[in-house]
Scaffold this motif. Sequence first.
Motif, PDB file in Angstrom:
ATOM      1  N   ALA A 158       0.710  -1.199  -0.009  1.00  0.00           N
ATOM      2  CA  ALA A 158      -0.010  -0.060   0.096  1.00  0.00           C
ATOM      3  C   ALA A 158       0.971   1.130  -0.180  1.00  0.00           C
ATOM      4  CB  ALA A 158      -0.893   0.020   1.380  1.00  0.00           C
ATOM      5  N   VAL A 159       0.333   2.436  -0.551  1.00  0.00           N
ATOM      6  CA  VAL A 159       1.070   3.626  -0.718  1.00  0.00           C
ATOM      7  C   VAL A 159       0.318   4.723   0.155  1.00  0.00           C
ATOM      8  CG1 VAL A 159       1.509   5.550  -2.112  1.00  0.00           C
ATOM      9  CG2 VAL A 159       2.316   3.093  -2.591  1.00  0.00           C
ATOM     10  N   THR A 160       0.763   5.115   1.074  1.00  0.00           N
ATOM     11  CA  THR A 160       0.045   6.077   1.962  1.00  0.00           C
ATOM     12  C   THR A 160       0.632   7.366   2.120  1.00  0.00           C
ATOM     13  OG1 THR A 160       1.036   5.227   3.930  1.00  0.00           O
ATOM     14  CG2 THR A 160      -0.871   4.237   3.181  1.00  0.00           C
ATOM     15  N   ASP A 161       1.601   7.812   1.118  1.00  0.00           N
ATOM     16  CA  ASP A 161       2.402   8.999   0.941  1.00  0.00           C
ATOM     17  C   ASP A 161       1.304  10.164   1.015  1.00  0.00           C
ATOM     18  OD1 ASP A 161       4.590   7.394   1.541  1.00  0.00           O
ATOM     19  OD2 ASP A 161       5.152   7.847  -0.751  1.00  0.00           O
ATOM     20  N   GLY A 162       1.783  11.274   1.461  1.00  0.00           N
ATOM     21  CA  GLY A 162       0.935  12.538   1.599  1.00  0.00           C
ATOM     22  C   GLY A 162       0.761  13.044   0.031  1.00  0.00           C
ATOM     23  N   ASP A 163       1.939  13.018  -0.573  1.00  0.00           N
ATOM     24  CA  ASP A 163       1.763  13.454  -2.128  1.00  0.00           C
ATOM     25  C   ASP A 163       1.461  12.625  -3.074  1.00  0.00           C
ATOM     26  OD1 ASP A 163       3.919  11.959  -1.616  1.00  0.00           O
ATOM     27  OD2 ASP A 163       5.529  13.558  -2.741  1.00  0.00           O
ATOM     28  N   ALA A 164       0.792  11.248  -2.350  1.00  0.00           N
ATOM     29  CA  ALA A 164       0.481  10.203  -3.669  1.00  0.00           C
ATOM     30  C   ALA A 164      -0.376  10.731  -4.767  1.00  0.00           C
ATOM     31  CB  ALA A 164       0.024   9.006  -2.775  1.00  0.00           C
ATOM     32  N   ASP A 165      -1.541  11.373  -4.248  1.00  0.00           N
ATOM     33  CA  ASP A 165      -2.419  12.089  -5.424  1.00  0.00           C
ATOM     34  C   ASP A 165      -1.797  12.806  -6.365  1.00  0.00           C
ATOM     35  OD1 ASP A 165      -4.442  10.529  -4.061  1.00  0.00           O
ATOM     36  OD2 ASP A 165      -5.221  12.127  -2.858  1.00  0.00           O
ATOM     37  N   GLN A 166      -0.987  14.045  -5.819  1.00  0.00           N
ATOM     38  CA  GLN A 166      -0.336  14.509  -6.842  1.00  0.00           C
ATOM     39  C   GLN A 166       0.683  13.897  -7.696  1.00  0.00           C
ATOM     40  OE1 GLN A 166       2.282  17.728  -4.870  1.00  0.00           O
ATOM     41  NE2 GLN A 166       2.743  18.734  -6.705  1.00  0.00           N
ATOM     42  N   LYS A 167       1.145  12.992  -7.222  1.00  0.00           N
ATOM     43  CA  LYS A 167       2.144  12.001  -8.248  1.00  0.00           C
ATOM     44  C   LYS A 167       1.084  11.333  -9.269  1.00  0.00           C
ATOM     45  CE  LYS A 167       5.954  10.997  -5.075  1.00  0.00           C
ATOM     46  NZ  LYS A 167       6.492  10.176  -4.330  1.00  0.00           N
ATOM     47  N   LEU A 168      -0.142  11.070  -8.760  1.00  0.00           N
ATOM     48  CA  LEU A 168      -0.928  10.445  -9.661  1.00  0.00           C
ATOM     49  C   LEU A 168      -1.511  11.421 -10.709  1.00  0.00           C
ATOM     50  CD1 LEU A 168      -3.216   8.091  -7.606  1.00  0.00           C
ATOM     51  CD2 LEU A 168      -1.681   7.132  -9.357  1.00  0.00           C
ATOM     52  N   ASP A 169      -1.509  12.542 -10.290  1.00  0.00           N
ATOM     53  CA  ASP A 169      -2.090  13.519 -11.348  1.00  0.00           C
ATOM     54  C   ASP A 169      -1.230  13.767 -12.400  1.00  0.00           C
ATOM     55  OD1 ASP A 169      -4.320  13.613 -10.015  1.00  0.00           O
ATOM     56  OD2 ASP A 169      -3.790  15.572  -8.906  1.00  0.00           O
ATOM     57  N   VAL A 170       0.219  13.710 -12.072  1.00  0.00           N
ATOM     58  CA  VAL A 170       1.299  14.097 -13.207  1.00  0.00           C
ATOM     59  C   VAL A 170       1.305  12.969 -14.112  1.00  0.00           C
ATOM     60  CG1 VAL A 170       3.729  14.307 -13.250  1.00  0.00           C
ATOM     61  CG2 VAL A 170       2.655  15.594 -11.532  1.00  0.00           C
ATOM     62  N   LEU A 171       1.293  11.692 -13.433  1.00  0.00           N
ATOM     63  CA  LEU A 171       1.383  10.527 -14.182  1.00  0.00           C
ATOM     64  C   LEU A 171       0.006  10.409 -15.138  1.00  0.00           C
ATOM     65  CD1 LEU A 171       3.154   8.041 -14.882  1.00  0.00           C
ATOM     66  CD2 LEU A 171       1.801   6.577 -13.131  1.00  0.00           C
ATOM     67  N   THR A 172      -1.032  10.745 -14.553  1.00  0.00           N
ATOM     68  CA  THR A 172      -2.409  10.722 -15.535  1.00  0.00           C
ATOM     69  C   THR A 172      -2.211  11.615 -16.591  1.00  0.00           C
ATOM     70  OG1 THR A 172      -3.608  10.278 -13.370  1.00  0.00           O
ATOM     71  CG2 THR A 172      -4.691  10.837 -15.394  1.00  0.00           C
ATOM     72  N   GLN A 173      -1.592  12.854 -16.408  1.00  0.00           N
ATOM     73  CA  GLN A 173      -1.370  14.110 -17.606  1.00  0.00           C
ATOM     74  C   GLN A 173      -0.480  13.344 -19.036  1.00  0.00           C
ATOM     75  OE1 GLN A 173      -0.364  17.649 -15.874  1.00  0.00           O
ATOM     76  NE2 GLN A 173      -2.137  17.792 -14.565  1.00  0.00           N
ATOM     77  N   ALA A 174       0.446  12.709 -18.304  1.00  0.00           N
ATOM     78  CA  ALA A 174       1.626  12.267 -19.332  1.00  0.00           C
ATOM     79  C   ALA A 174       0.640  11.104 -20.068  1.00  0.00           C
ATOM     80  CB  ALA A 174       2.644  11.577 -18.272  1.00  0.00           C
ATOM     81  N   VAL A 175       0.178  10.164 -19.431  1.00  0.00           N
ATOM     82  CA  VAL A 175      -0.592   9.222 -20.325  1.00  0.00           C
ATOM     83  C   VAL A 175      -1.634   9.718 -20.988  1.00  0.00           C
ATOM     84  CG1 VAL A 175      -2.318   7.019 -19.684  1.00  0.00           C
ATOM     85  CG2 VAL A 175      -0.160   7.473 -18.340  1.00  0.00           C
ATOM     86  N   GLY A 176      -2.281  10.936 -20.614  1.00  0.00           N
ATOM     87  CA  GLY A 176      -3.315  11.544 -21.469  1.00  0.00           C
ATOM     88  C   GLY A 176      -2.894  12.178 -22.707  1.00  0.00           C
ATOM     89  N   ALA A 177      -1.466  12.721 -22.616  1.00  0.00           N
ATOM     90  CA  ALA A 177      -0.856  13.400 -23.721  1.00  0.00           C
ATOM     91  C   ALA A 177      -0.313  12.295 -24.544  1.00  0.00           C
ATOM     92  CB  ALA A 177       0.400  14.129 -23.142  1.00  0.00           C
ATOM     93  N   LEU A 178      -0.042  10.901 -24.210  1.00  0.00           N
ATOM     94  CA  LEU A 178       0.418   9.874 -25.099  1.00  0.00           C
ATOM     95  C   LEU A 178      -0.731   9.294 -25.904  1.00  0.00           C
ATOM     96  CD1 LEU A 178       3.276   8.446 -22.910  1.00  0.00           C
ATOM     97  CD2 LEU A 178       3.643   9.426 -25.112  1.00  0.00           C
ATOM     98  N   ARG A 179      -1.960   9.203 -24.881  1.00  0.00           N
ATOM     99  CA  ARG A 179      -2.869   8.663 -25.353  1.00  0.00           C
ATOM    100  C   ARG A 179      -3.860   9.423 -26.587  1.00  0.00           C
ATOM    101  NH1 ARG A 179      -6.353   6.713 -20.498  1.00  0.00           N
ATOM    102  NH2 ARG A 179      -4.754   5.201 -19.936  1.00  0.00           N
ATOM    103  N   ALA A 180      -3.400  10.904 -26.683  1.00  0.00           N
ATOM    104  CA  ALA A 180      -4.094  11.547 -27.694  1.00  0.00           C
ATOM    105  C   ALA A 180      -4.167  11.233 -28.859  1.00  0.00           C
ATOM    106  CB  ALA A 180      -3.713  13.066 -27.275  1.00  0.00           C
ATOM    107  N   ASN A 181      -2.641  10.489 -29.369  1.00  0.00           N
ATOM    108  CA  ASN A 181      -2.662   9.975 -30.297  1.00  0.00           C
ATOM    109  C   ASN A 181      -2.835  10.963 -31.668  1.00  0.00           C
ATOM    110  OD1 ASN A 181      -1.842   8.170 -32.192  1.00  0.00           O
ATOM    111  ND2 ASN A 181      -3.637   6.991 -32.325  1.00  0.00           N
ATOM    112  N   THR A 182      -2.190  12.398 -31.606  1.00  0.00           N
ATOM    113  CA  THR A 182      -2.459  13.273 -33.008  1.00  0.00           C
ATOM    114  C   THR A 182      -1.677  12.690 -33.932  1.00  0.00           C
ATOM    115  OG1 THR A 182      -0.462  14.196 -31.877  1.00  0.00           O
ATOM    116  CG2 THR A 182      -2.433  15.005 -31.298  1.00  0.00           C
ATOM    117  N   MET A 183      -0.400  11.928 -33.777  1.00  0.00           N
ATOM    118  CA  MET A 183       0.478  11.249 -35.021  1.00  0.00           C
ATOM    119  C   MET A 183      -0.439  10.180 -35.789  1.00  0.00           C
ATOM    120  SD  MET A 183       4.105  10.699 -33.469  1.00  0.00           S
ATOM    121  CE  MET A 183       3.535  10.211 -31.841  1.00  0.00           C
ATOM    122  N   GLY A 184      -1.450   9.683 -35.048  1.00  0.00           N
ATOM    123  CA  GLY A 184      -2.406   8.738 -35.721  1.00  0.00           C
ATOM    124  C   GLY A 184      -3.355   9.375 -36.860  1.00  0.00           C
TER     125      GLY A 184
END
Length: 839
Positions: free
Chosen positions: A252-278
Amino acid sequence: MLAHWANDNDEWVRLLVSEVIVTGRPVGATTIEKAYQVFRQEKALDKRELPTVAKLIFEAQLDESAPPLAVTRLSEVHGVNALIAGAVIEPHEGLTILYGENGTGKTGYSRIFKALANSRTADTILGNVETDPAEGQTAKVEFKLGDDEQSLTWTGERGVSPFTRMSIFDSPAVTTHVDDDLDYVYTPASLALFNHVTAAIQAVTAQIDAAIGTLSAGSSGLISRFQRGSRIYPLIEALGASTDLADLKAKAVTDGDADQKLDVLTQAVGALRANTMGTQIAALRAEQRVLTQAVAAAEALLAFDATAYNETLVRRAELTVDHETFRSELFAAADLPADPDDSWSNFIEAGEKHRQHLVELEAHDSNRCLYCRQPLLDPARVLIARYSIYLEDKISADIRATDTIMAGFKRQITNIKNSELVAFIGEYSAEEEKPTHFSQVVAIEGASSALATAVAEAKPASLTISAVVTNPNADVEAALATVGANISTLETLQQNRAQVLEEKQAELLESKAAVELGKSWPLIEAQVKSAKEADQLKTLKRPLPSQGRAVTELAKTASDQLINQSFDVLFLEECEALRARPLKLQFVGREGRAQRRKVMSGRHKPSKVLSEGEQKVLALADFLAEARLAGITAPVIFDDPVSSLDHRRINEVAQRIARLADDNQVIVFTHDILFATTLLGLFEKSKRCVYFQVTDEDGKGKVTRATGPRWDTLSGIRGKINTTIEAAKQQDGEARDALVRVGYGWLRSWCEVFTETELFQGVTQRYQPNVGMTRLQNVNTDKLGDIIPKVTEVFEEACRYIDGHSQPLVTLGVSPTLAGLEQRWAELRELKKLNEDKS
């Protein structure tokens, strides 16, 4: 026994047994819940808060007997079979006989008693199926319970207290009493305690099962918090008593900044998932298709020899003119009906084909016309010669060669595809910003369309095609090469993006699961704890079925003491009284219930060995023993108990029922006249008997109180005589004569019944084995001298006219008269009145 067994068991069992013994009733829901709580605290599942249940101390007590029940009146019957309204049955406190032939309605009254008692053979009661079968069933039952007189309005219910204490025997019950494993109708109150204890243990077991089900269900929304595919998901899916909480918590992860790290990772995945090259690749592929088709069209246009096409077109026109001139000059002197044209040419060519065909068949005659078959004259021969010259003309051959060349030019143009070009031009023609190669595509498509139109219309092609298409083609080829290169580059980039996206998505999935694991830890910990408790409950539940079996064994021992041993003695007594074959009894018990079973030679059912009559008396013995077991305190009812029995057994059954009725209320339904009269004879002195006759004269179920059964009744014969006389009045001749003879037959029967029942008051009757000497004093001896001669005279005259007696020759021709029949009938009625006059 129960207290001693409970003291050797757990506290919660003692609590249940104590409640059952004290109240004598099934355990209530509150006590069941308390017993379950004691169970949990006793087994250390919960903290101990309830007091300890002490050992039980009880003394044996006798069962209380119920107050005696007696039916005093049955009336106001409606909606039961086809029974008429208004019938009243007032049973005697001793024996009550309801006699009637088959189909007169006795069964309807017996079904009411069966429904009230909820007997083993009670069936559904229907209304009158010929009128209104859905009519509501009602009856009024008056009865005494002890010294208390009460009444009940019955409306079709089954099993109405206190009538459930009545014992009822009928023919369908024979198989039940002979072959079936029977529960005792009577269960001592103390024996019923075992059933209550068994039910209470089962109720606590059900509480445990419910708790196990609830605990095993887990948190219904817990698994939905985790996404399938993560390494944590299967661990949550398999949460149970065996889960290692320490190992799981380490993930389990219980760090105080766990949610913030999740947000950054989510944005990165979103950018990659946009698929403008496709999207870019898809647009370039569409552009590539347009350019490919433009290059192909341009190459086809450049390969097209416009000069050769135009020259062939000119040559074709010249040949056409030459051919028309040649044809006109050749046939100018042929006196044709019209100028030669194409249809005429077709005519000539068709004739030539037919001539060649005839030549092949060796059937051609050059001296005859191909069409009319007439001999050819010289002018005709000259014309035909010109036909040959025309057909062999070189100009026609040149025209055909030229047409072949033109067809090749057309195929070359037809093969040019421009669908993508047309769609591309249509898409961007109205747009202000157009692709860089738009004008080149337009030039190529325009040249292609213009050339296709010229060729289709056989018009000259423009000689500037090469100049128009060459430069656009070069530009388009260059653009096509550029687009292909761009597509390759983007595809390479896209493959790398997919790999990075896959890595980031997996990282995001695991991160989310780890963070959610920390947030859901209280629920997870509680679910594992519940699973462990459910396992404990399952382990603790395993011995409970053996406790139920232990209660069953106690019940069997108790029922053997309280019921079986007594029943065995009573059953043998009844078998001896009824001359029934004594059988071996087996006593069985299941789940605290006492049952009995009869067998022959250790394993055979009695029905497989005994005759129908033997089975009936055996069933009667079993029935009577069961009725006596608890002491008879309610009516005992027999519905046709002697069918299939011989006269000797009928007498034995009648004597047994008579002894039973000496101290109990007994009601007998029967259609057996010997059985009815035997019973009446047995009660002639005690008078503890009442007799009712059930007939269907005025409708099924008519009940009248009488002194004994009748084969014929004066009232019944009276109606038949009156009906016959009225029918004879409506006829003439032989028909009337025949009816009069029938009427005399009924007069003869009336004389016999009058003599037996009225004149001699039933002292001797044809269906009774004894002479009723007590009735002798009721005979009106003062009138016998006046009545007997006249009755004898009418009887002998009736015998002379009926067909049942052979007549001498001198009387065969003498026919009775209707007047004579009416006169004799009037005389007999007067004799009856005379006999009834006791003055």
